[in-house]
Design an enzyme around this catalytic site. Structure first.
Site, PDB file in Angstrom:
ATOM      1  N   CYS A  39       0.131   3.658   2.691  1.00  0.00           N
ATOM      2  CA  CYS A  39       0.279   3.148   3.930  1.00  0.00           C
ATOM      3  C   CYS A  39       1.751   3.712   4.387  1.00  0.00           C
ATOM      4  CB  CYS A  39       0.409   1.943   4.242  1.00  0.00           C
ATOM      5  SG  CYS A  39      -1.588   1.052   3.867  1.00  0.00           S
ATOM      6  N   CYS A  51       1.085  -1.047   0.008  1.00  0.00           N
ATOM      7  CA  CYS A  51       0.037  -0.062   0.032  1.00  0.00           C
ATOM      8  C   CYS A  51       0.926   1.238  -0.266  1.00  0.00           C
ATOM      9  CB  CYS A  51      -0.896   0.077   1.119  1.00  0.00           C
ATOM     10  SG  CYS A  51      -1.725   1.526   1.491  1.00  0.00           S
TER      11      CYS A  51
END
Length: 107
Positions: A32, A29
């Site tokens: 993230c 991600c």
């Protein structure tokens, strides 16, 4: 940040007197990866007052489902093992701090 799995999640989110923030993330991600340094800065500011932990969603998919971490990153707030709330996505550092102060002040 302490790494949590389904084996230690319940114990660690209820352990001790400090409130806990859990970041649900995925290694793949990009958002993230963008949030991680922001959360680490906030963690430094609140060391000794708030515990910061992380859960990798592909490693612990049932936990991710339990806390509706279908969007990553998802941040989940606990005090004494009690779920207080969550927020998702990329969040400005100042906004993140204001929200965590409000959540923990009201608990």
């Amino acid at each position: 940040m302490q790494h949590l799995t389904s084996q230690n999640f319940s114990t660690e989110t209820a352990r001790g007197p400090l409130p806990v923030i859990v970041m649900f993330y995925a290694v793949w991600c990009g958002k993230c990866a963008m949030m991680k340094p922001i959360v680490e800065e906030i963690e430094k500011k609140y060391r000794g007052r708030i515990r910061f932990c992380e859960v990798e969603i592909d490693e612990s998919p049932l936990l991710a489902a339990d806390y509706e971490a279908d969007i990553v990153p998802t941040f989940v707030f606990f005090r004494n093992g009690k779920f207080l709330g969550s927020m998702q996505g990329i969040i400005d550092e100042n906004v993140f701090e204001r929200r965590l102060q409000k959540i923990f002040r009201n608990s």
